[in-house]
Design a protein around this motif. Sequence first.
Motif, PDB file in Angstrom:
ATOM      1  N   HIS A 241       0.810  -1.219   0.000  1.00  0.00           N
ATOM      2  CA  HIS A 241       0.000   0.000   0.000  1.00  0.00           C
ATOM      3  C   HIS A 241       0.850   1.279   0.000  1.00  0.00           C
ATOM      4  O   HIS A 241       0.294   2.367   0.179  1.00  0.00           O
ATOM      5  N   ASP A 242       2.152   1.137  -0.193  1.00  0.00           N
ATOM      6  CA  ASP A 242       3.064   2.282  -0.217  1.00  0.00           C
ATOM      7  C   ASP A 242       2.854   3.155   1.020  1.00  0.00           C
ATOM      8  O   ASP A 242       2.804   4.371   0.938  1.00  0.00           O
ATOM      9  N   ALA A 243       2.701   2.514   2.167  1.00  0.00           N
ATOM     10  CA  ALA A 243       2.409   3.222   3.409  1.00  0.00           C
ATOM     11  C   ALA A 243       3.617   3.311   4.332  1.00  0.00           C
ATOM     12  O   ALA A 243       3.493   3.750   5.468  1.00  0.00           O
ATOM     13  N   HIS A 244       4.780   2.890   3.855  1.00  0.00           N
ATOM     14  CA  HIS A 244       5.982   3.003   4.672  1.00  0.00           C
ATOM     15  C   HIS A 244       6.466   4.451   4.652  1.00  0.00           C
ATOM     16  O   HIS A 244       6.058   5.248   3.809  1.00  0.00           O
ATOM     17  N   VAL A 245       7.334   4.788   5.576  1.00  0.00           N
ATOM     18  CA  VAL A 245       7.835   6.152   5.693  1.00  0.00           C
ATOM     19  C   VAL A 245       8.856   6.414   4.595  1.00  0.00           C
ATOM     20  O   VAL A 245       9.763   5.622   4.367  1.00  0.00           O
ATOM     21  N   ARG A 246       8.686   7.512   3.910  1.00  0.00           N
ATOM     22  CA  ARG A 246       9.653   7.950   2.899  1.00  0.00           C
ATOM     23  C   ARG A 246      10.324   9.218   3.402  1.00  0.00           C
ATOM     24  O   ARG A 246       9.650  10.154   3.799  1.00  0.00           O
ATOM     25  N   VAL A 247      11.631   9.238   3.357  1.00  0.00           N
ATOM     26  CA  VAL A 247      12.382  10.435   3.717  1.00  0.00           C
ATOM     27  C   VAL A 247      13.084  10.892   2.439  1.00  0.00           C
ATOM     28  O   VAL A 247      14.295  10.953   2.366  1.00  0.00           O
ATOM     29  N   ASP A 248      12.298  11.170   1.440  1.00  0.00           N
ATOM     30  CA  ASP A 248      12.829  11.549   0.139  1.00  0.00           C
ATOM     31  C   ASP A 248      12.059  12.764  -0.360  1.00  0.00           C
ATOM     32  O   ASP A 248      10.920  12.656  -0.797  1.00  0.00           O
ATOM     33  N   ILE A 249      12.690  13.931  -0.284  1.00  0.00           N
ATOM     34  CA  ILE A 249      12.000  15.156  -0.678  1.00  0.00           C
ATOM     35  C   ILE A 249      11.850  15.277  -2.192  1.00  0.00           C
ATOM     36  O   ILE A 249      11.004  16.004  -2.671  1.00  0.00           O
ATOM     37  N   LEU A 250      12.626  14.525  -2.941  1.00  0.00           N
ATOM     38  CA  LEU A 250      12.522  14.586  -4.396  1.00  0.00           C
ATOM     39  C   LEU A 250      11.420  13.679  -4.935  1.00  0.00           C
ATOM     40  O   LEU A 250      10.806  13.994  -5.954  1.00  0.00           O
ATOM     41  N   TYR A 251      11.161  12.568  -4.279  1.00  0.00           N
ATOM     42  CA  TYR A 251      10.228  11.555  -4.765  1.00  0.00           C
ATOM     43  C   TYR A 251       8.850  12.148  -5.042  1.00  0.00           C
ATOM     44  O   TYR A 251       8.240  11.874  -6.072  1.00  0.00           O
ATOM     45  N   SER A 252       8.359  12.961  -4.138  1.00  0.00           N
ATOM     46  CA  SER A 252       7.013  13.527  -4.285  1.00  0.00           C
ATOM     47  C   SER A 252       6.916  14.479  -5.479  1.00  0.00           C
ATOM     48  O   SER A 252       5.834  14.720  -5.996  1.00  0.00           O
ATOM     49  N   ARG A 253       8.025  14.989  -5.937  1.00  0.00           N
ATOM     50  CA  ARG A 253       8.025  15.937  -7.062  1.00  0.00           C
ATOM     51  C   ARG A 253       8.212  15.259  -8.415  1.00  0.00           C
ATOM     52  O   ARG A 253       8.122  15.909  -9.445  1.00  0.00           O
ATOM     53  N   LEU A 254       8.475  13.958  -8.398  1.00  0.00           N
ATOM     54  CA  LEU A 254       8.737  13.240  -9.645  1.00  0.00           C
ATOM     55  C   LEU A 254       7.448  12.844 -10.354  1.00  0.00           C
ATOM     56  O   LEU A 254       6.391  12.721  -9.738  1.00  0.00           O
ATOM     57  N   SER A 255       7.574  12.589 -11.641  1.00  0.00           N
ATOM     58  CA  SER A 255       6.452  12.066 -12.413  1.00  0.00           C
ATOM     59  C   SER A 255       6.214  10.617 -12.017  1.00  0.00           C
ATOM     60  O   SER A 255       7.006  10.010 -11.298  1.00  0.00           O
ATOM     61  N   THR A 256       5.123  10.057 -12.510  1.00  0.00           N
ATOM     62  CA  THR A 256       4.808   8.651 -12.214  1.00  0.00           C
ATOM     63  C   THR A 256       5.941   7.739 -12.684  1.00  0.00           C
ATOM     64  O   THR A 256       6.326   6.811 -11.963  1.00  0.00           O
ATOM     65  N   LYS A 257       6.477   7.998 -13.876  1.00  0.00           N
ATOM     66  CA  LYS A 257       7.595   7.174 -14.366  1.00  0.00           C
ATOM     67  C   LYS A 257       8.860   7.380 -13.537  1.00  0.00           C
ATOM     68  O   LYS A 257       9.606   6.436 -13.290  1.00  0.00           O
ATOM     69  N   GLY A 258       9.093   8.603 -13.113  1.00  0.00           N
ATOM     70  CA  GLY A 258      10.252   8.881 -12.261  1.00  0.00           C
ATOM     71  C   GLY A 258      10.158   8.135 -10.934  1.00  0.00           C
ATOM     72  O   GLY A 258      11.138   7.555 -10.452  1.00  0.00           O
ATOM     73  N   LYS A 259       8.958   8.133 -10.359  1.00  0.00           N
ATOM     74  CA  LYS A 259       8.741   7.387  -9.115  1.00  0.00           C
ATOM     75  C   LYS A 259       8.937   5.892  -9.348  1.00  0.00           C
ATOM     76  O   LYS A 259       9.493   5.188  -8.504  1.00  0.00           O
ATOM     77  N   ALA A 260       8.473   5.412 -10.492  1.00  0.00           N
ATOM     78  CA  ALA A 260       8.630   3.988 -10.814  1.00  0.00           C
ATOM     79  C   ALA A 260      10.111   3.628 -10.917  1.00  0.00           C
ATOM     80  O   ALA A 260      10.517   2.551 -10.461  1.00  0.00           O
ATOM     81  N   TRP A 261      10.916   4.503 -11.493  1.00  0.00           N
ATOM     82  CA  TRP A 261      12.357   4.247 -11.576  1.00  0.00           C
ATOM     83  C   TRP A 261      12.985   4.186 -10.183  1.00  0.00           C
ATOM     84  O   TRP A 261      13.816   3.309  -9.898  1.00  0.00           O
ATOM     85  N   ILE A 262      12.606   5.122  -9.312  1.00  0.00           N
ATOM     86  CA  ILE A 262      13.136   5.119  -7.937  1.00  0.00           C
ATOM     87  C   ILE A 262      12.730   3.829  -7.226  1.00  0.00           C
ATOM     88  O   ILE A 262      13.554   3.180  -6.555  1.00  0.00           O
ATOM     89  N   ASP A 263      11.455   3.436  -7.373  1.00  0.00           N
ATOM     90  CA  ASP A 263      10.982   2.203  -6.736  1.00  0.00           C
ATOM     91  C   ASP A 263      11.693   0.978  -7.290  1.00  0.00           C
ATOM     92  O   ASP A 263      12.053   0.069  -6.541  1.00  0.00           O
ATOM     93  N   LEU A 264      11.895   0.954  -8.588  1.00  0.00           N
ATOM     94  CA  LEU A 264      12.582  -0.172  -9.224  1.00  0.00           C
ATOM     95  C   LEU A 264      14.010  -0.295  -8.697  1.00  0.00           C
ATOM     96  O   LEU A 264      14.433  -1.377  -8.269  1.00  0.00           O
ATOM     97  N   LEU A 265      14.746   0.807  -8.708  1.00  0.00           N
ATOM     98  CA  LEU A 265      16.139   0.771  -8.252  1.00  0.00           C
ATOM     99  C   LEU A 265      16.238   0.498  -6.750  1.00  0.00           C
ATOM    100  O   LEU A 265      17.097  -0.282  -6.307  1.00  0.00           O
ATOM    101  N   GLY A 266      15.359   1.107  -5.966  1.00  0.00           N
ATOM    102  CA  GLY A 266      15.365   0.875  -4.525  1.00  0.00           C
ATOM    103  C   GLY A 266      15.072  -0.584  -4.178  1.00  0.00           C
ATOM    104  O   GLY A 266      15.693  -1.161  -3.290  1.00  0.00           O
ATOM    105  N   THR A 267      14.138  -1.162  -4.921  1.00  0.00           N
ATOM    106  CA  THR A 267      13.791  -2.565  -4.679  1.00  0.00           C
ATOM    107  C   THR A 267      14.941  -3.479  -5.070  1.00  0.00           C
ATOM    108  O   THR A 267      15.294  -4.398  -4.326  1.00  0.00           O
TER     109      THR A 267
END
Length: 187
Positions: free
Chosen positions: A77-103
Amino acid sequence: MPHLLKLAGGIDWLNQKLGQLMQWLALLMVLIGVYNASARYLGNLIGRNLSSNAYLELQWYLFGAIFMLGASYTLRHDAHVRVDILYSRLSTKGKAWIDLLGTLLFLLPFCILVLWLSWDWVAFSWKIHEMSSDPSGLARYPIKTVVPVAFAMLILQGISQLIKAVGVITGHLESMTPDKTDSMEGL
């Protein structure tokens, strides 16, 4: 890609059901806590011991299970804590890239490491049928088993997250966020 998205949907469904089970376990844990507190005070009042270490340990075990097994539901549910000030400003694809690399770089390697390190620890506990050292305490091997199970569920949810991230990046999926229809509203 449709087959992989279907697999991701199956993993999401499994973790959704696991999360719903954890909600019921939370209720049970609270009820046991109420009993423990009531029995302690009533026991002091009448001069008898109405509680047991088994109830206290069961409450702790339920808390541990809820915390550990709820992690994959929280990730789903993407309910974990994020301490990333850039993530919220990214596009959907940008967020997907961050999630892919983080995973790929953090979540899966860490989960695999914990799974590997906990295996012998849990197996030994089962081999000796480890028990609590407290009088009337519970068996320890079942709760220790929660550790590898929880991390295995996190690995599965991480795979689902990877599939969905690739789906967003390749244009096969609009968003990685779960539908509102499969949230906790039905409980």
